[in-house]
Motif scaffolding. Structure first.
Motif, PDB file in Angstrom:
ATOM      1  N   GLY A  54       1.069  -1.740  -0.341  1.00 35.19           N
ATOM      2  CA  GLY A  54       0.027   0.272  -0.158  1.00 35.19           C
ATOM      3  C   GLY A  54       0.664   1.099  -0.507  1.00 35.19           C
ATOM      4  O   GLY A  54      -0.278   2.634   0.365  1.00 35.19           O
ATOM      5  N   THR A  55       2.089   1.089   0.002  1.00 31.22           N
ATOM      6  CA  THR A  55       3.085   2.497  -0.264  1.00 31.22           C
ATOM      7  C   THR A  55       3.453   2.493  -1.886  1.00 31.22           C
ATOM      8  O   THR A  55       3.049   1.500  -2.820  1.00 31.22           O
ATOM      9  N   ILE A  56       4.121   3.863  -1.659  1.00 30.21           N
ATOM     10  CA  ILE A  56       4.711   3.605  -3.329  1.00 30.21           C
ATOM     11  C   ILE A  56       5.613   2.876  -3.784  1.00 30.21           C
ATOM     12  O   ILE A  56       6.072   2.833  -4.442  1.00 30.21           O
ATOM     13  N   LEU A  57       6.061   1.835  -2.800  1.00 29.21           N
ATOM     14  CA  LEU A  57       6.986   0.746  -3.031  1.00 29.21           C
ATOM     15  C   LEU A  57       6.754  -0.784  -3.219  1.00 29.21           C
ATOM     16  O   LEU A  57       7.563  -1.260  -3.488  1.00 29.21           O
ATOM     17  N   ALA A  58       5.295  -0.416  -3.052  1.00 34.57           N
ATOM     18  CA  ALA A  58       4.699  -1.864  -4.211  1.00 34.57           C
ATOM     19  C   ALA A  58       5.140  -2.576  -4.894  1.00 34.57           C
ATOM     20  O   ALA A  58       5.715  -1.635  -6.011  1.00 34.57           O
ATOM     21  N   ASP A  59       5.284  -3.550  -4.513  1.00 36.92           N
ATOM     22  CA  ASP A  59       5.822  -4.364  -6.549  1.00 36.92           C
ATOM     23  C   ASP A  59       7.223  -3.762  -6.949  1.00 36.92           C
ATOM     24  O   ASP A  59       7.567  -4.511  -7.283  1.00 36.92           O
ATOM     25  N   SER A  60       8.418  -2.926  -6.008  1.00 33.52           N
ATOM     26  CA  SER A  60       9.319  -2.611  -5.544  1.00 33.52           C
ATOM     27  C   SER A  60      10.014  -3.810  -5.055  1.00 33.52           C
ATOM     28  O   SER A  60      10.137  -4.493  -4.325  1.00 33.52           O
ATOM     29  N   ARG A  61      11.404  -4.060  -5.415  1.00 34.60           N
ATOM     30  CA  ARG A  61      12.243  -5.167  -5.263  1.00 34.60           C
ATOM     31  C   ARG A  61      13.305  -4.570  -4.641  1.00 34.60           C
ATOM     32  O   ARG A  61      14.262  -2.996  -4.195  1.00 34.60           O
ATOM     33  N   LEU A  62      13.643  -5.012  -3.919  1.00 35.33           N
ATOM     34  CA  LEU A  62      14.470  -4.945  -2.313  1.00 35.33           C
ATOM     35  C   LEU A  62      16.147  -5.718  -2.169  1.00 35.33           C
ATOM     36  O   LEU A  62      16.097  -6.503  -2.443  1.00 35.33           O
ATOM     37  N   GLU A  63      17.321  -4.444  -2.488  1.00 40.07           N
ATOM     38  CA  GLU A  63      18.569  -4.994  -2.928  1.00 40.07           C
ATOM     39  C   GLU A  63      19.350  -4.831  -1.916  1.00 40.07           C
ATOM     40  O   GLU A  63      19.059  -3.195  -1.248  1.00 40.07           O
ATOM     41  N   ILE A  64      19.907  -5.709  -0.900  1.00 35.84           N
ATOM     42  CA  ILE A  64      20.945  -6.075   0.041  1.00 35.84           C
ATOM     43  C   ILE A  64      22.352  -5.638   0.030  1.00 35.84           C
ATOM     44  O   ILE A  64      22.873  -6.943  -0.825  1.00 35.84           O
ATOM     45  N   GLU A  65      23.014  -4.506  -0.072  1.00 35.36           N
ATOM     46  CA  GLU A  65      24.724  -4.682   0.056  1.00 35.36           C
ATOM     47  C   GLU A  65      25.419  -4.585   1.017  1.00 35.36           C
ATOM     48  O   GLU A  65      25.195  -4.174   1.717  1.00 35.36           O
ATOM     49  N   VAL A  66      25.990  -6.228   1.520  1.00 36.20           N
ATOM     50  CA  VAL A  66      26.841  -5.953   2.679  1.00 36.20           C
ATOM     51  C   VAL A  66      27.537  -5.211   2.611  1.00 36.20           C
ATOM     52  O   VAL A  66      29.135  -5.618   2.338  1.00 36.20           O
ATOM     53  N   ILE A  67      28.284  -4.854   3.324  1.00 38.46           N
ATOM     54  CA  ILE A  67      29.377  -3.291   3.359  1.00 38.46           C
ATOM     55  C   ILE A  67      30.456  -4.445   4.585  1.00 38.46           C
ATOM     56  O   ILE A  67      29.617  -4.990   5.808  1.00 38.46           O
ATOM     57  N   PRO A  68      31.362  -5.234   4.886  1.00 37.94           N
ATOM     58  CA  PRO A  68      32.370  -6.065   5.480  1.00 37.94           C
ATOM     59  C   PRO A  68      32.475  -5.626   6.169  1.00 37.94           C
ATOM     60  O   PRO A  68      33.498  -3.842   6.345  1.00 37.94           O
TER      61      PRO A  68
END
Ligand SMILES: [Zn+2]
Length: 113
Positions: A54-68
């Motif tokens: 229900g937000t503007i982010l609906a249907d968006s993808r989440l990508e996560i970059e892990v910083i060592p």
């Protein structure tokens, strides 16, 4: 769960930015998470669909970059991964280090379609 309230906060921030820039649909959200941050990427991904409903982010993808989690040895100046080496310098066995990275938690990029 901790991750869910953090996600709601992120969604709020993204919505503000989107409104300011007149963006109506967001395709991908990229977060940077340090290995030493309290956020667990696996949980964040799992909870993401619920947080964006229900937000503007609906249907968006989440990508996560892990910083060592990197430390700089104060004795021999070697840079090493704190988690892998359990906080001990692999070169001189010193436990004295300066934290270089690993506590990050930020929005890196918001990709719009
Ligand atoms: Zn060392």
């Amino acid at each position: 769960m901790h991750e869910l309230s953090v996600l709601f906060e992120i969604v709020k921030q993204v919505e503000l930015v989107a409104k300011k820039n007149e963006v109506e649909h967001i395709e991908t959200l990229i977060l940077q998470i340090g290995e030493l941050s309290s956020m667990i990427p696996h949980y964040m991904k799992k909870l993401y669909p619920a947080a964006i409903e229900g937000t503007i982010l609906a249907d968006s993808r989440l990508e996560i970059e892990v910083i060592p989690a990197n430390g700089l040895c104060k004795d021999c100046r070697q840079v090493f991964n704190l988690i892998k080496e359990k906080g001990t310098c692999p070169t001189c066995q010193s436990k004295s280090f300066e934290l270089l990275s690993g506590k990050e938690f930020m929005i890196k990029e918001i990709l719009c379609s």
